[in-house]
Write a protein that holds these residues in place. Structure first.
Motif, mmCIF file in Angstrom:
data_model
loop_
_atom_site.group_PDB
_atom_site.id
_atom_site.type_symbol
_atom_site.label_atom_id
_atom_site.label_comp_id
_atom_site.label_asym_id
_atom_site.label_seq_id
_atom_site.Cartn_x
_atom_site.Cartn_y
_atom_site.Cartn_z
ATOM 1 N N THR A 136 -12.384 4.837 3.148
ATOM 2 C CA THR A 136 -13.421 4.070 2.474
ATOM 3 C C THR A 136 -12.877 2.676 2.166
ATOM 4 O O THR A 136 -11.663 2.436 2.169
ATOM 5 C CB THR A 136 -13.843 4.738 1.157
ATOM 6 O OG1 THR A 136 -12.740 4.676 0.233
ATOM 7 C CG2 THR A 136 -14.246 6.188 1.379
ATOM 8 N N CYS A 137 -13.783 1.760 1.891
ATOM 9 C CA CYS A 137 -13.357 0.400 1.551
ATOM 10 C C CYS A 137 -12.459 0.405 0.316
ATOM 11 O O CYS A 137 -11.475 -0.342 0.241
ATOM 12 C CB CYS A 137 -14.580 -0.475 1.288
ATOM 13 S SG CYS A 137 -15.720 -0.603 2.675
ATOM 14 N N LEU A 138 -12.780 1.259 -0.653
ATOM 15 C CA LEU A 138 -12.005 1.302 -1.889
ATOM 16 C C LEU A 138 -10.598 1.824 -1.642
ATOM 17 O O LEU A 138 -9.620 1.311 -2.209
ATOM 18 C CB LEU A 138 -12.723 2.179 -2.925
ATOM 19 C CG LEU A 138 -14.078 1.658 -3.413
ATOM 20 C CD1 LEU A 138 -14.691 2.638 -4.395
ATOM 21 C CD2 LEU A 138 -13.932 0.286 -4.055
ATOM 22 N N GLN A 139 -10.472 2.839 -0.804
ATOM 23 C CA GLN A 139 -9.144 3.361 -0.469
ATOM 24 C C GLN A 139 -8.325 2.299 0.271
ATOM 25 O O GLN A 139 -7.130 2.118 0.011
ATOM 26 C CB GLN A 139 -9.279 4.618 0.391
ATOM 27 C CG GLN A 139 -9.850 5.812 -0.354
ATOM 28 C CD GLN A 139 -10.236 6.946 0.580
ATOM 29 O OE1 GLN A 139 -10.442 6.744 1.774
ATOM 30 N NE2 GLN A 139 -10.366 8.147 0.027
ATOM 31 N N ARG A 140 -8.970 1.609 1.183
ATOM 32 C CA ARG A 140 -8.287 0.575 1.960
ATOM 33 C C ARG A 140 -7.780 -0.538 1.052
ATOM 34 O O ARG A 140 -6.642 -1.005 1.182
ATOM 35 C CB ARG A 140 -9.246 0.019 3.009
ATOM 36 C CG ARG A 140 -8.627 -0.949 3.996
ATOM 37 C CD ARG A 140 -9.606 -1.272 5.116
ATOM 38 N NE ARG A 140 -8.983 -2.137 6.115
ATOM 39 C CZ ARG A 140 -9.573 -2.506 7.261
ATOM 40 N NH1 ARG A 140 -10.781 -2.057 7.555
ATOM 41 N NH2 ARG A 140 -8.947 -3.292 8.112
ATOM 42 N N MET A 141 -8.610 -0.969 0.104
ATOM 43 C CA MET A 141 -8.202 -2.027 -0.812
ATOM 44 C C MET A 141 -7.054 -1.570 -1.701
ATOM 45 O O MET A 141 -6.107 -2.330 -1.954
ATOM 46 C CB MET A 141 -9.395 -2.455 -1.668
ATOM 47 C CG MET A 141 -10.481 -3.187 -0.894
ATOM 48 S SD MET A 141 -12.038 -3.274 -1.829
ATOM 49 C CE MET A 141 -11.519 -4.164 -3.278
ATOM 50 N N GLY A 142 -7.112 -0.341 -2.188
ATOM 51 C CA GLY A 142 -6.068 0.168 -3.072
ATOM 52 C C GLY A 142 -4.697 0.157 -2.409
ATOM 53 O O GLY A 142 -3.688 -0.204 -3.039
ATOM 54 N N ILE A 143 -4.649 0.555 -1.140
ATOM 55 C CA ILE A 143 -3.379 0.520 -0.401
ATOM 56 C C ILE A 143 -2.866 -0.915 -0.315
ATOM 57 O O ILE A 143 -1.667 -1.186 -0.472
ATOM 58 C CB ILE A 143 -3.565 1.118 1.006
ATOM 59 C CG1 ILE A 143 -3.880 2.621 0.899
ATOM 60 C CG2 ILE A 143 -2.326 0.911 1.859
ATOM 61 C CD1 ILE A 143 -4.251 3.261 2.219
ATOM 62 N N GLY A 144 -3.766 -1.866 -0.086
ATOM 63 C CA GLY A 144 -3.371 -3.269 -0.008
ATOM 64 C C GLY A 144 -2.788 -3.787 -1.311
ATOM 65 O O GLY A 144 -1.824 -4.570 -1.307
ATOM 66 N N TYR A 145 -3.357 -3.358 -2.454
ATOM 67 C CA TYR A 145 -2.825 -3.788 -3.747
ATOM 68 C C TYR A 145 -1.385 -3.331 -3.932
ATOM 69 O O TYR A 145 -0.539 -4.064 -4.457
ATOM 70 C CB TYR A 145 -3.697 -3.241 -4.876
ATOM 71 C CG TYR A 145 -5.007 -3.971 -5.045
ATOM 72 C CD1 TYR A 145 -5.073 -5.354 -4.967
ATOM 73 C CD2 TYR A 145 -6.192 -3.282 -5.289
ATOM 74 C CE1 TYR A 145 -6.260 -6.028 -5.119
ATOM 75 C CE2 TYR A 145 -7.387 -3.942 -5.445
ATOM 76 C CZ TYR A 145 -7.431 -5.323 -5.361
ATOM 77 O OH TYR A 145 -8.604 -5.990 -5.511
ATOM 78 N N VAL A 146 -1.096 -2.097 -3.516
ATOM 79 C CA VAL A 146 0.270 -1.577 -3.641
ATOM 80 C C VAL A 146 1.233 -2.386 -2.770
ATOM 81 O O VAL A 146 2.333 -2.744 -3.199
ATOM 82 C CB VAL A 146 0.308 -0.081 -3.247
ATOM 83 C CG1 VAL A 146 1.748 0.435 -3.227
ATOM 84 C CG2 VAL A 146 -0.528 0.746 -4.212
ATOM 85 N N ILE A 147 0.823 -2.686 -1.546
ATOM 86 C CA ILE A 147 1.692 -3.428 -0.628
ATOM 87 C C ILE A 147 1.965 -4.837 -1.161
ATOM 88 O O ILE A 147 3.076 -5.367 -1.026
ATOM 89 C CB ILE A 147 1.055 -3.490 0.776
ATOM 90 C CG1 ILE A 147 0.918 -2.068 1.356
ATOM 91 C CG2 ILE A 147 1.887 -4.345 1.716
ATOM 92 C CD1 ILE A 147 0.174 -2.009 2.667
ATOM 93 N N ASN A 148 0.971 -5.452 -1.792
ATOM 94 C CA ASN A 148 1.164 -6.801 -2.344
ATOM 95 C C ASN A 148 2.222 -6.822 -3.439
ATOM 96 O O ASN A 148 2.978 -7.795 -3.573
ATOM 97 C CB ASN A 148 -0.164 -7.339 -2.903
ATOM 98 C CG ASN A 148 -0.919 -8.173 -1.881
ATOM 99 O OD1 ASN A 148 -0.385 -9.149 -1.361
ATOM 100 N ND2 ASN A 148 -2.139 -7.789 -1.585
#
Length: 604
Positions: A411-423
């Protein structure tokens, strides 16, 4: 009175007459014209801004913090104007003309900054030592500010409309998206990445090694090509007519709900006011269905006895349809998720400026005679992002969808959450690299030499660029797709403007953070000194923004876990019967109404 028959008959007839023409327009053949505009625009914009910190500090002799804040403030302005541009496009001008006029303003801004780079009177005397430099005069700075303002206005017309205008050329319903083997948003972001990569390699090199006249003149020429390419495709585009100001519609719902604040909601919510014909211009993809959240706004759709007997069309300041009420609810639901992007931008708003300053002090030689420009380092992040998008689309999504049942993989929300961790990981790495750079400077007694080359390879900075590029694959694309998908269809330009507004507010907050850090960390050991970054504590600043991102991640996880996807009614025609499909994006299953009964079915 049959309320479902209240309609603008002229609009319905006009829509039926135009539908054959509409089918002949749009599709993949429009992409070369739209993407040519956006690719040239991105190439010009990146070529204009990527190395601007060098232009301000080396050509206009501005102090580092002042130069960085100047770029961030105008970056914030350029990310705020899309909200105005989106309202203009959605209200009366339409996306095509908003993009065209915006491109012209952007072109004027680039012409003015190019002239300042060519005419010696518009710049102070060169200062290669960076000690006791003559700073730019007020008149010289006003030329800079005028050019940045014009490009900010131009961005307001381009940025919120291009993504949605291109998406409008395709079938973006759930069945249409699932039926394609490629993701439009991934494709869009990939093309923008290629343009950005070209600008960082070609334009930045020209600016540092040939001259700023050519370095800014080439992007200005590219912007001219972008306008021409976009206008040439005019006969092929699907151009949706503006459906009126979305802001006015939301205010109408609030006013109507306030007028009926003392009216009790009916026990049967199915009796709330519905009008398919009235909502037809703003619900071509399907009407929004009633949700249980924010019930106070449902009062706007309460149908009084007097309104039921009135043969005239209702006043939308007193009575709103369920669809219009749900438009407002959809925007309210999106806002907490949208707000999580603000602190992410705050944390990264100045990193580009500071990293370029770091790189300028490091060994950038690829051979004894050739060294890379500092701004060119960004290509490592872009290349990582481009490769990541291909792997995500072709490898990751087919694999992960076997477990999630979602055609999009995550989902878009799951995808964004992974990006926040990587940042968060990226900024921690940045802090460690800065600590290493300063330790080498200390070893060779170079802390007091701002222009000396520290014997440490500039490629130590590459890992943080690569990690940021990987984060882009998840965060930026997911955020863009989320806003487009979850915003009401008549407010999609406004939704993309919200995406830009995240950058605007984040940049302003970033300026505030940097200013506070600069003002309150002392003169002897200031974290962010004006001239000599070797004497600063940049590693502490990176740890500070890492902490901000950790708090933001906690907030985001809480909001994402509570988020409710918008319910949308889609009408499907079959040979034997009509089906109403109720979807909650992103669907793995949907409710299908057949012969009056709801059945669970696999989503499209």
């Amino acid at each position: 009175m049959d309320l479902e028959k209240i309609s603008d008959s002229h609009y319905v007839e006009q829509t039926m007459e135009e539908s054959p023409k509409k089918k002949q327009r749009g599709g993949i053949r429009t992409l070369p014209f739209i993407l040519a505009n956006e690719v040239c625009d991105r190439f010009a914009g990146v070529g204009f801004h990527a190395n601007m910190i060098t232009y301000l500090t080396q050509q206009l002799n501005m102090p580092l913090v002042q130069a960085s804040n100047t770029l961030t403030n105008f970056g914030g302005t350029a990310s705020f104007t899309p909200l105005i541009g989106a309202l203009i496009a959605d209200s009366f001008a339409g996306q095509f003309w908003t993009i065209t006029i915006g491109s012209i303003f952007y072109q004027l801004g680039m012409l003015s900054i190019t002239m300042s780079a060519i005419l010696p009177k518009l710049r102070p005397q060169p200062c290669p030592t960076q000690i006791n430099c003559q700073e730019a005069s007020s008149q010289q700075l006003w030329v800079l500010y005028l050019s940045l303002l014009l490009t900010s206005i131009g961005t307001g017309g381009i940025r919120p409309c291009v993504v949605t205008f291109a998406a409008n050329q395709f079938d973006m319903t759930k069945s249409g998206v699932a039926g394609r083997k490629w993701n439009y948003f991934n494709c869009y972001y990939f093309c923008m990445g290629v343009a950005t990569l070209t600008a960082f390699t070609v334009i930045v090199y020209i600016q540092d090694n040939v001259g700023w006249g050519w370095g800014l003149g080439i992007p200005t020429g590219a912007m001219t090509i972008s306008v021409i390419a976009f206008v040439i495709g005019y006969p092929l585009y699907i151009k949706l007519k503006p459906a009126g100001s979305p802001l006015v519609r939301m205010v109408q719902v609030v006013v109507a709900a306030w007028k009926k604040r003392n009216s009790p909601l009916p026990s049967d919510l199915c009796t709330l006011y519905q009008n398919k014909e009235l909502d037809a211009p703003i619900s071509t993809d399907g009407r929004l269905l009633h949700t249980e959240q924010f019930k106070w706004f449902d009062k706007a759709a309460i149908l009084t006895e007097g309104e039921a007997k009135d043969s005239k069309p209702p006043s939308l300041w007193s009575l709103s349809t369920v669809h219009r009420v749900e438009e407002l609810k959809s925007i309210i639901r999106v806002l907490p998720i949208w707000a999580a992007g603000i602190l992410l931008v705050t944390a990264s708003s100045h990193q580009g400026s500071f990293v370029l300053t770091q790189a300028r002090t490091m060994d950038r030689h690829l051979s004894s005679t050739f060294q890379i420009p500092p701004a060119t380092l960004a290509i490592f992040g872009i290349v990582t992002m481009l490769i990541g998008l291909v792997i995500y689309d072709r490898v990751f999504v087919p694999y992960i969808r076997k477990f999630t049942g979602n055609p999009l993989g995550l989902t878009c929300l799951q995808r964004m959450g992974i990006g926040y961790v990587i940042n968060i990981l990226a900024t921690i790495v940045a802090s460690l690299v800065e600590k290493k750079r300063k330790s080498v400077a200390t070893q060779y007694h170079l802390l007091d030499s701002p222009t000396a080359t520290i014997p440490i390879s500039v490629f130590w900075l590459v890992p943080q660029f690569c990690i940021h590029g990987l984060a882009e694959v998840f965060t930026s694309v997911g955020h863009l797709e989320f806003l487009y998908d979850q915003a009401p269809e008549s407010m999609r330009s406004t939704a993309i403007a919200l995406y830009c507004l995240t950058t605007s507010i984040g940049n302003y907050l970033g300026t505030l953070v940097v200013t506070l850090v600069h003002n309150y960390t002392g003169k002897q050991h200031n974290w962010l000194p004006d001239r000599n970054i070797n004497q600063g504590r940049l590693e502490y600043y990176y740890l500070l923004v890492s902490g901000i991102q950790v708090l933001n991640l906690i907030y985001y996880v809480m909001c994402a876990s509570l988020y409710t996807y918008k319910p949308l009614e889609q009408v499907k025609e079959s040979d034997e019967q009509q089906e109403q499909v109720y979807t909650h994006s992103p669907p793995s299953k949907v409710l299908v109404q057949k012969d009056g009964e709801l059945q669970l079915s696999k989503g499209q």
